[in-house]
Each structure stands twice: as C-alpha cells, then as structure tokens.
Enzyme design. Sequence first.
Site, mmCIF file in Angstrom:
data_model
loop_
_atom_site.group_PDB
_atom_site.id
_atom_site.type_symbol
_atom_site.label_atom_id
_atom_site.label_comp_id
_atom_site.label_asym_id
_atom_site.label_seq_id
_atom_site.Cartn_x
_atom_site.Cartn_y
_atom_site.Cartn_z
ATOM 1 N N GLU A 160 -9.345 10.882 -2.237
ATOM 2 C CA GLU A 160 -9.247 9.887 -3.319
ATOM 3 C C GLU A 160 -9.411 8.459 -2.803
ATOM 4 O OE1 GLU A 160 -5.518 9.648 -5.481
ATOM 5 O OE2 GLU A 160 -4.394 10.175 -3.695
ATOM 6 N N CYS A 196 -4.940 3.510 -20.703
ATOM 7 C CA CYS A 196 -5.241 2.119 -20.420
ATOM 8 C C CYS A 196 -3.932 1.338 -20.475
ATOM 9 C CB CYS A 196 -6.197 1.619 -21.488
ATOM 10 S SG CYS A 196 -7.550 2.778 -21.749
ATOM 11 N N LYS A 220 -5.182 12.788 -0.438
ATOM 12 C CA LYS A 220 -5.104 11.349 -0.111
ATOM 13 C C LYS A 220 -6.432 10.885 0.473
ATOM 14 C CE LYS A 220 -2.275 10.153 -1.776
ATOM 15 N NZ LYS A 220 -1.098 10.622 -2.441
ATOM 16 N N HIS A 233 -10.064 33.903 6.502
ATOM 17 C CA HIS A 233 -10.549 34.608 5.307
ATOM 18 C C HIS A 233 -11.693 33.865 4.642
ATOM 19 C CE1 HIS A 233 -7.325 37.461 5.741
ATOM 20 N NE2 HIS A 233 -6.487 36.447 5.888
ATOM 21 N N ARG A 283 -3.080 1.302 -14.526
ATOM 22 C CA ARG A 283 -3.380 2.295 -15.563
ATOM 23 C C ARG A 283 -4.881 2.483 -15.766
ATOM 24 N NH1 ARG A 283 1.431 2.937 -18.592
ATOM 25 N NH2 ARG A 283 0.266 3.994 -20.222
ATOM 26 N N LYS A 323 -3.516 5.053 -12.374
ATOM 27 C CA LYS A 323 -2.201 5.408 -11.847
ATOM 28 C C LYS A 323 -1.457 6.359 -12.778
ATOM 29 C CE LYS A 323 1.267 4.866 -9.003
ATOM 30 N NZ LYS A 323 1.118 5.673 -7.791
ATOM 31 N N TRP A 352 -9.257 2.496 -18.811
ATOM 32 C CA TRP A 352 -9.690 3.659 -18.062
ATOM 33 C C TRP A 352 -10.515 4.469 -19.053
ATOM 34 C CZ3 TRP A 352 -9.007 9.070 -18.069
ATOM 35 C CH2 TRP A 352 -9.404 9.714 -16.888
ATOM 36 N N ASN A 399 -4.518 2.508 -26.276
ATOM 37 C CA ASN A 399 -4.352 3.360 -25.098
ATOM 38 C C ASN A 399 -4.170 4.777 -25.608
ATOM 39 O OD1 ASN A 399 -3.499 4.667 -22.746
ATOM 40 N ND2 ASN A 399 -1.372 4.054 -23.071
ATOM 41 N N GLY A 400 -5.020 5.710 -25.135
ATOM 42 C CA GLY A 400 -4.866 7.095 -25.561
ATOM 43 C C GLY A 400 -6.161 7.624 -26.142
ATOM 44 N N GLU A 433 -1.924 17.752 0.339
ATOM 45 C CA GLU A 433 -1.695 16.339 0.037
ATOM 46 C C GLU A 433 -2.532 15.442 0.951
ATOM 47 O OE1 GLU A 433 -0.583 14.573 -2.186
ATOM 48 O OE2 GLU A 433 0.119 12.683 -1.335
HETATM 49 C C1 F6R Z 1 -2.527 10.990 -6.109
HETATM 50 C C2 F6R Z 1 -1.752 10.677 -7.281
HETATM 51 C C3 F6R Z 1 -1.862 11.573 -8.458
HETATM 52 C C4 F6R Z 1 -0.521 11.670 -9.208
HETATM 53 C C5 F6R Z 1 -0.701 12.492 -10.490
HETATM 54 C C6 F6R Z 1 0.605 12.706 -11.217
HETATM 55 O O1 F6R Z 1 -2.296 10.090 -5.068
HETATM 56 O O2 F6R Z 1 -1.050 9.696 -7.314
HETATM 57 O O3 F6R Z 1 -2.330 12.830 -8.102
HETATM 58 O O4 F6R Z 1 0.411 12.256 -8.362
HETATM 59 O O5 F6R Z 1 -1.603 11.841 -11.329
HETATM 60 O O6 F6R Z 1 1.164 11.493 -11.619
HETATM 61 P P1 F6R Z 1 2.683 11.369 -12.025
HETATM 62 O O7 F6R Z 1 3.483 11.637 -10.792
HETATM 63 O O8 F6R Z 1 2.826 9.963 -12.519
HETATM 64 O O9 F6R Z 1 2.947 12.398 -13.086
#
Ligand code: F6R
Length: 607
Positions: free
Chosen positions: A486, A2, A483, A502, A27, A602, A74, A98-99, A479
């Site tokens: 998500e 958070c 994208k 396969h 966050r 994030k 979060w 947070n945690g 990727e």
């Molecule tokens: C997807 C995304 C996440 C981060 C992952 C790692 O778009 O952003 O998959 O790449 O949570 O985060 P970091 O790079 O901050 O360790």
Amino acid sequence: MCGIVGVLGRGPVAGPIVDALKRLEYRGYDSAGVATLENGRLERRRAEGKLKNLEAKLAAEPLAGAIGIGHTRWATHGKPTVANAHPHASPRLAVVHNGIIENFKALREELAAKGYHFATETDSEIAAFAVEDELARGKTPEQAVHAALGRLRGAFALVYLFAGEDDLLIGARQGAPLAIGYGDGEMFLGSDALALAPFTDRISYLEEGDWAVVTREGADIRDRDGKRVKRRIQRSPPGSLLAEKGNYRHFMAKEIHEQPEVVGHTLAHYVDMAAMRLKPFAWPVDPTKLARVTIVACGTAYMAGLTAKYWIERFARLPVEIDVASEYRYREAPVDDGGLTIVVSQSGETADTLASLRYVKERGSKTVGVVNVPDSSVARLTDVLAPTLAGPEIGVASTKAFTCQLAALAALAIGLGKARGTIDEAAEATLVGELIATPGLLAEALKLEPAAEKLAQAVARARDVLYLGRGTSYPLALEGALKLKELSYIHAEGYAAGELKHGPIALIDEAMPVIVIAPRDAVFEKVVSNMQEVAARGGRIVLIGEKRAAEEAAVTIEHFLAMPDMSANFAPIVYAAPIQMLAYHTAVIMGKDADQPRNLAKSVTVE
Ligand code: F6R
C-alpha cells in the site's frame, strides 16, 4: 468515504473550511472543493487532487462568504475530475456528500424526465436535485430537505447550503457520521470531531436518521419522522484531538515512534501494573458458557484479529472463527445466539465492519468492539467497548492503531483464559509481565530504524517481495506485505512459512527478497527449515529475529534485523515495528507519499 464540513462563521469561512478539510484528508484526497455565499449567490471553487490544489485555486480566486461548505473526496461514482468534485450544485443550493446514494439511477431518471439537467455522473448530484425538486414545489429549505431525505436510499451524510440563506445549513446523517460543533455565534458541521477541534470543544453527534437545521444561534435536530430530538453536547478535552507532525517528516513516522507510549497507555487501561493482574473487564456474556468466539474486521485490523485467534485459542482454549467483514456480512454465517463477537476497527466507521456488527447483533450475539475512535459508530453500537488508546491516527496506513489493537486483544485473550479457568493466577501474572514488557521492547526495536532504512534501499529495487511467518508471525507476514504494497506499490505477499512448499516456492529466485519473521517461539525451528528451503533455491533471505537467530539459521542471510530478546507470546506487538519502518522507508526512498498512498482513504465508509 469523503470528508465534509460546514461553517456558519462571523467572517470569511473558506480558510477555516480548508483547515478543517486538512484534518479530514485521511478520508480521501481525490479532489476537494468549497462553496460559499457571496452576497447571497452560490460560488464554488473546486480542484482535482489534494487540498493544496484547492488552496492554490482559492488564492487565485478568493471567496469572502461567511457561510460555506467543503469536501474532500474519495471517488466512488465518477472519475476524480473537477466536474465530479463536490460541492455539487443545482440552481438554488449546493451540497457536500459522504457515502453512497444507492437509488441514484432511478432518481436521476425520474428527475431528468422532469427536465433537470445534470453536470456530472455522480450519485451526489442527485442529493442536490432531489431537494431542488422539492423547493420547486414551493417548500421551504427545511421542508424540502426532509421530503428529499425520504426519497434517498443508501448510507450517507449530507450538508446543504442554500442561495440567499446566509444563516442556514442543513445536515443529515443516514449511515455515515456527522458531528455538530457549537461555537460562540458560530456553528460547525463535520464528519468527525477532529475536523472541528480547532473551532470548538463542544460537539454533539447526529444519530441514525437525524437531520439538523443549523443557524448561528444553534442546531434544531429532528429524527427521521421530523420530530425534534436532543443530542447531548459533549466536551472534548482541549487539544486532545489535535494532531501535529512535530519534528517528523510524515505522520506515519511520528505514529510509528509513538508506539511505545500509546501501547503503554492502552495496556494501562486493561492491566493493573502494580499487581501484575488484569483489571476486571465487563464481558457482555459469561465466558465460561461460550462455545466459540467470532472476530470480524478489515485490513490491518483483521490482521490484529487473526493474531488474537492464536492468543484466544492458546490462553482460553476457545475456538475462534475469524473473517474479513466484507465476506462475513454476506456469507450467511450462522451466529451463536448469546455468543460473543469481537469487532476490531481503528476508525469505528468501516462500512463492512459496521454491517457485520449489525448482522451479529440482530442474531443475538453479544459484542465487544476494539475501537480507537471513542465516539465512532462501532464504539457506540457495540455492547462493550474495549478501547485502544492510540490517539488520532492520521497516516492512512495503520501503524500505532495496529499495535494498540494487538495490546488490547492480548489483554482480552488473557482475560478470557482467566475467566474460563484455563489459566491460573500465576500464569496470568507471567503473561501480564510479558505483555507490559512490550512498550519497552518496542522502544528497543525502533532503534533498528537505520538498519530498516538500509534494507529499504534494497527492497525499493525489488519487483516482488515475499513475507513468511508461522504462528503469530503469520498474520504479521500478511501485515508486512500489506504495508509494503500500500505504501510503495511493490507487489508483496504474505505466506504461512509452512505453506511455501505447496506452491509459492516456485517464485523463489535471485531477485525476490524473502523476509522471514522469526521470533524465538515454539515454531522457530520449523521456520529455520523453511528458510533453508529458500536458501537451497538461491533465494535472498532477510531475517527479522533475535540476535542468535542468524547463526542458528545456518544459511546465508542478506540482511538481518537483530531484535531484542523476548518471550515470544506477544512478539507481534514488537516485531510490527521493523516491518512498519521497512515499508515506510521504502516508500520514502521511492518518492511515494507515505501519509497518503494513492487510491486509499483512511476511513472506508463505503462497502
Ligand atoms: C492498512 C489499513 C487498512 C485498515 C482497514 C480497516 O494500513 O489501515 O487496511 O486497517 O481499512 O480500517 P478500520 O480499522 O478503521 O476499520
């Protein structure tokens, strides 16, 4: 994971706290809350969902206190309801957390047996009552927090506000970040410097086990044993941390379009553009002595690491082992004493990545951290920092940080090859030339936005989408699928194109778009064959490739995104743009929140 804030102000603080929380919303945004002291009494306002709900509540029931704490959540323990929203309170204090407090169940039982009543199912509430219990034994707030911290296990950051104490906040860091901001007769606490940027440019970071008694006069920082410690006050350049949307509708759109510039900045850190050579890099080990390289990361950063595996194996002839950090940290992987591990992370706070970094360090590996947030935990713990200069990335889905990670990793791969003698100066110059062409090519690729938007209209109607790629386009296929799912919540999968037959080929039908990423590289012909396999089964093909690729594929293509011609080594840096724009526009067309997709955060600071 958070976001937490504390402000000792000169006037009402609820507004500034909400402003700071806005910068921490990356966050988590399941719920939010503020607590202040109103004539010495604790008052809270909390709301489910995003910050705008809390703002509405504060507009209806304002708070006037000049000291307060705030939180954007979060959810880990307990649903994202108002009752579970922070700040949590016991009779004499409120806390933001947070945690995760790992031993909360045992503590809860212990405290319940003493007659305390809990209003929530959260672990965070225990952080309040553990201190309340110490206060009840006659301790001062300072003594009570110190004693309670010794009872809490887990990874967390906390800020406490006490009834009747209008010049005191106590913050603590154990496994999750906490920064202190120094103002003029005002003091601030926050999960990161970004949250504090509009208040002050003088920041210090608590270290593991630190806790701080903060008044308007300053901060008195102690270590785990209660010993006074000094933590350097750093100046962040004015405005460097402020992030605005500019003319864009979403941060994500802005960040996609910033890529030519920030990839250029990142490359300038590694490359002497005039001499077409790499700048020297301070490897923490002698690259000629290495038997292999290990790469660990999560999510999109993992996809960047997987791409680097192809580059390092190709340029430096070094085997690369790569894993997602959540698996790596627990699978008892053997670590080469004196070997090299590269961790990749935008935030530098991802719990699993951080734990993997600690794991390899404890076993003697030297480490390089490819990190975007320079003062983050990973950046500080790693032996050598290989920065990405993407600037603050606010959109939850990673875009510009990803291409900057690719740029930095590409430079490191060439550097490893150079240091090991597997590429000579001429090859270095050629590769560097190809690499520094990528910002310009990215700018070209971004011109495909109208075509990506048109394609998004079709993708928005799909139930499932398949992405295919081979070689360095395989991580990009993963990727692309990540994208899309998500952001739009459409089910998508990325596959190595050669694996199609396969199993996944059974999925091909007339409904599912198959997005083929096919730069003109050594496996282009093979990808064309894979495309023909899809076409033969009536599949709907979307091709992302160079201008001539559509003709050469000799199959019916439903949509074609014509990419600029380029040498293929670093194609993923450029081909990332159309897949990002496609996911973005699909989300926007479907009315989804492109900056803050549901259930995500994030910075994933819990495992
Ligand atoms: C997807 C995304 C996440 C981060 C992952 C790692 O778009 O952003 O998959 O790449 O949570 O985060 P970091 O790079 O901050 O360790």
